[in-house]
Design an enzyme around this catalytic site. Structure first.
Site, PDB file in Angstrom:
ATOM      1  N   SER A  63     -59.708 -11.335  34.093  1.00 28.18           N
ATOM      2  CA  SER A  63     -58.535 -10.945  34.876  1.00 28.18           C
ATOM      3  C   SER A  63     -57.319 -11.048  33.962  1.00 28.18           C
ATOM      4  CB  SER A  63     -58.407 -11.903  36.065  1.00 28.18           C
ATOM      5  OG  SER A  63     -57.229 -11.650  36.784  1.00 28.18           O
ATOM      6  N   LYS A  96     -60.103  -6.549  34.776  1.00 21.88           N
ATOM      7  CA  LYS A  96     -59.269  -6.449  35.984  1.00 21.88           C
ATOM      8  C   LYS A  96     -57.838  -6.667  35.561  1.00 21.88           C
ATOM      9  CE  LYS A  96     -58.404  -9.940  39.578  1.00 21.88           C
ATOM     10  NZ  LYS A  96     -59.059 -10.819  40.567  1.00 21.88           N
ATOM     11  N   LYS A 119     -53.759  -7.140  36.893  1.00 21.84           N
ATOM     12  CA  LYS A 119     -52.883  -7.429  38.022  1.00 21.84           C
ATOM     13  C   LYS A 119     -51.868  -6.308  38.120  1.00 21.84           C
ATOM     14  CE  LYS A 119     -54.430 -11.488  39.274  1.00 21.84           C
ATOM     15  NZ  LYS A 119     -54.965 -11.733  40.619  1.00 21.84           N
ATOM     16  N   ASP A 142     -55.835  -5.615  40.910  1.00 20.12           N
ATOM     17  CA  ASP A 142     -55.618  -6.611  41.968  1.00 20.12           C
ATOM     18  C   ASP A 142     -54.122  -6.705  42.245  1.00 20.12           C
ATOM     19  OD1 ASP A 142     -55.587  -8.765  43.695  1.00 20.12           O
ATOM     20  OD2 ASP A 142     -56.534 -10.184  42.305  1.00 20.12           O
ATOM     21  N   GLU A 177     -58.247  -4.486  44.667  1.00 23.06           N
ATOM     22  CA  GLU A 177     -58.321  -5.773  45.360  1.00 23.06           C
ATOM     23  C   GLU A 177     -57.014  -6.075  46.091  1.00 23.06           C
ATOM     24  OE1 GLU A 177     -59.749  -8.709  42.558  1.00 23.06           O
ATOM     25  OE2 GLU A 177     -59.181 -10.383  43.848  1.00 23.06           O
ATOM     26  N   ASP A 210     -59.742 -10.215  49.071  1.00 28.64           N
ATOM     27  CA  ASP A 210     -59.747 -11.572  48.522  1.00 28.64           C
ATOM     28  C   ASP A 210     -59.051 -12.457  49.566  1.00 28.64           C
ATOM     29  OD1 ASP A 210     -59.011 -13.925  47.180  1.00 28.64           O
ATOM     30  OD2 ASP A 210     -58.319 -12.969  45.362  1.00 28.64           O
ATOM     31  N   LYS A 228     -64.323 -16.755  47.066  1.00 28.52           N
ATOM     32  CA  LYS A 228     -63.795 -17.916  46.332  1.00 28.52           C
ATOM     33  C   LYS A 228     -64.081 -19.138  47.179  1.00 28.52           C
ATOM     34  CE  LYS A 228     -59.921 -15.671  43.984  1.00 28.52           C
ATOM     35  NZ  LYS A 228     -58.470 -15.400  44.062  1.00 28.52           N
ATOM     36  N   GLY A 241     -61.943 -16.183  40.939  1.00 32.21           N
ATOM     37  CA  GLY A 241     -61.552 -17.418  40.264  1.00 32.21           C
ATOM     38  C   GLY A 241     -60.120 -17.768  40.576  1.00 32.21           C
TER      39      GLY A 241
HETATM   40  O1  OSB Z   1     -56.187 -12.995  43.070  1.00 32.11           O
HETATM   41  O2  OSB Z   1     -57.958 -13.255  41.983  1.00 32.11           O
HETATM   42  C1  OSB Z   1     -56.806 -13.592  42.212  1.00 32.11           C
HETATM   43  C2  OSB Z   1     -55.728 -16.272  39.723  1.00 32.11           C
HETATM   44  C3  OSB Z   1     -54.957 -17.072  40.540  1.00 32.11           C
HETATM   45  C4  OSB Z   1     -54.767 -16.717  41.836  1.00 32.11           C
HETATM   46  C5  OSB Z   1     -55.354 -15.558  42.346  1.00 32.11           C
HETATM   47  C6  OSB Z   1     -56.146 -14.767  41.541  1.00 32.11           C
HETATM   48  C7  OSB Z   1     -56.301 -15.113  40.191  1.00 32.11           C
HETATM   49  C8  OSB Z   1     -57.055 -14.321  39.221  1.00 32.11           C
HETATM   50  C9  OSB Z   1     -57.667 -15.035  38.049  1.00 32.11           C
HETATM   51  O3  OSB Z   1     -57.149 -13.117  39.266  1.00 32.11           O
HETATM   52  C10 OSB Z   1     -59.120 -15.199  38.195  1.00 32.11           C
HETATM   53  C11 OSB Z   1     -59.729 -16.135  37.157  1.00 32.11           C
HETATM   54  O4  OSB Z   1     -60.093 -15.641  36.093  1.00 32.11           O
HETATM   55  O5  OSB Z   1     -59.837 -17.339  37.411  1.00 32.11           O
HETATM   56 MG    MG Z   2     -57.471 -11.540  43.883  1.00 32.53          MG
END
Ligand code: OSB
Ligand code: MG
Length: 372
Positions: free
Chosen positions: A135, A161, A163, A188, A213, A238, A262, A290
């Site tokens: 991510s 992925k 953001k 995402d 996402e 999510d 999660k 994650g």
């Molecule tokens: O939305 O998936 C998410 C990290 C912190 C809070 C929300 C998210 C995320 C990530 C990182 O996208 C995922 C990871 O590699 O731990």
């Molecule tokens: Mg997410």
């Protein structure tokens, strides 16, 4: 078994590189480690609540309060060592899934160590290697993002992925797709859009995203359903999926085609497995999300991601992707095929390093029957 003590540790670790989402930019992470000691066995869990209530309403402070006042006394007073019993009994307290999950994970670790089995064997996992996705946060410039993308692809990650947020979306996805036409690629939004943005979000259909996402805020199953009817890109939820019940509602409303699981967000392994089983029965692919966990939470996620319906590459990366020195040995590593080997020894299968935990500790408290 008898629980002797429970220790809560508030810890802080600096990131190797800032992480920015539609919520903002972070340079370090504060989280709670839960340690349960029963008959000489140590079980570890991680509470993924953040310092600030941005991803969810929980914070490290609310989680500490809920653990200290309600959850830790529950397990100590009634000597609850069985994670299933804990999940049921903790259910009378409303909300606070991340606090509950942290303690439940530690109980699972104790249970698995007592039985001499790795967690994935206890959960019924079937996959031996876990596909790793990465991510990538919002960067200062598009070239910087392309460079980071290239770097992680070279390291072997099977899926990228990124953001997105208003102003960092269509043209950014276009640039990534243009440079890397064949990769598994998804975006995402962490809830940064609304139905008013439908036309813009439809433009993302041009980039053959594996999924989009959480475009809309958490409590918005209905608007996600309206959006899914308008766009070709599969939606993945999510933040909106808080339980097996909300997964059922999302399924019935057709609010998404994929679910990100999660363990912290849904309140523990018991609930995560219910969602997994529901999705298996309904043919909904899932994958493991994650929360930038330390190796403790990351190892727990790996075991969960071994269940059969985990279909897409997960947000599970190497220890060194986020932290210079993770809290565990051996560190989690991604091989050149983008796969992570499941830890094979008992429990979480990695060893938390108490000296490193001590160096990152902001606050610590141990609870026994005498002081609760
Ligand atoms: O939305 O998936 C998410 C990290 C912190 C809070 C929300 C998210 C995320 C990530 C990182 O996208 C995922 C990871 O590699 O731990
Ligand atoms: Mg997410």
């Amino acid at each position: 078994m008898r629980i002797d003590r429970v220790t809560l540790t508030l810890a802080k670790l600096p990131y190797v590189h800032f992480f920015e989402t539609s919520f903002g930019r972070e340079v370090d992470r504060t989280f709670i480690i839960v340690k349960v000691e029963a008959d000489g066995i140590l079980g570890y869990g991680e509470v993924v609540a953040d310092k600030n209530p941005l991803y969810s309403y929980e914070t490290t402070t609310t989680a500490w309060h809920i653990l200290e006042e309600f959850l830790v006394p529950l397990v100590l007073k009634e000597n609850i060592t069985d994670p299933l019993t804990f999940s049921r009994r903790a259910g009378r307290f409303k909300g606070h899934p991340m606090a509950k999950a942290g303690l439940e994970l530690a109980l699972w670790d104790v249970r698995a160590k007592a039985e001499g089995l790795p967690l994935h064997a206890i959960y019924g996992g079937t996959q031996k290697k876990i596909p790793a996705g990465v991510s990538i946060g919002i960067q200062d410039t598009v070239p910087a993002l392309l460079e980071r993308t290239g770097h992680f692809l070279e390291e072997g990650y099977r899926r990228i992925k990124i953001k997105i947020k208003p102003g960092w979306d269509v043209s950014v996805c276009a640039a990534v797709r243009e440079k890397y036409p064949d990769i598994l690629f998804q975006a995402d939004a962490n809830g940064a859009y609304s139905l008013k943005d439908t036309v813009l979000l439809k433009d993302l259909d041009a980039f053959d995203l594996l999924m989009l996402e959480q475009p809309f805020p958490p409590h918005d199953l209905w608007d996600h359903s309206r959006l899914q009817k308008e766009i070709r890109t599969p939606l993945c939820l999510d933040e909106s999926i808080l339980s097996a019940e909300s997964a059922r509602k999302a399924y019935e409303m057709e609010s998404c085609r994929i679910i990100n699981i999660k363990v912290g967000r849904v309140g523990g392994i018991v609930e995560a497995r219910k969602i997994h089983d529901f999705c298996r029965d309904k043919d909904i692919p899932v994958w493991c999300g994650g929360m930038l966990e330390s190796g403790i939470g990351r190892a727990h996620n790996l075991h969960l991601a071994s269940l059969p319906r985990f279909t897409f590459p997960n947000d599970l990366s190497a220890s060194r992707r986020y932290y210079k020195q993770d809290l565990i040995e051996p560190p989690i590593e991604v091989d050149s095929q983008g796969m992570i080997d499941l830890p094979r020894s008992a429990g979480i299968g990695v060893v938390p390093q108490e000296d490193r935990i001590a160096r990152s500790t902001l606050k610590e408290k141990t609870y026994t029957r005498k002081n609760i």
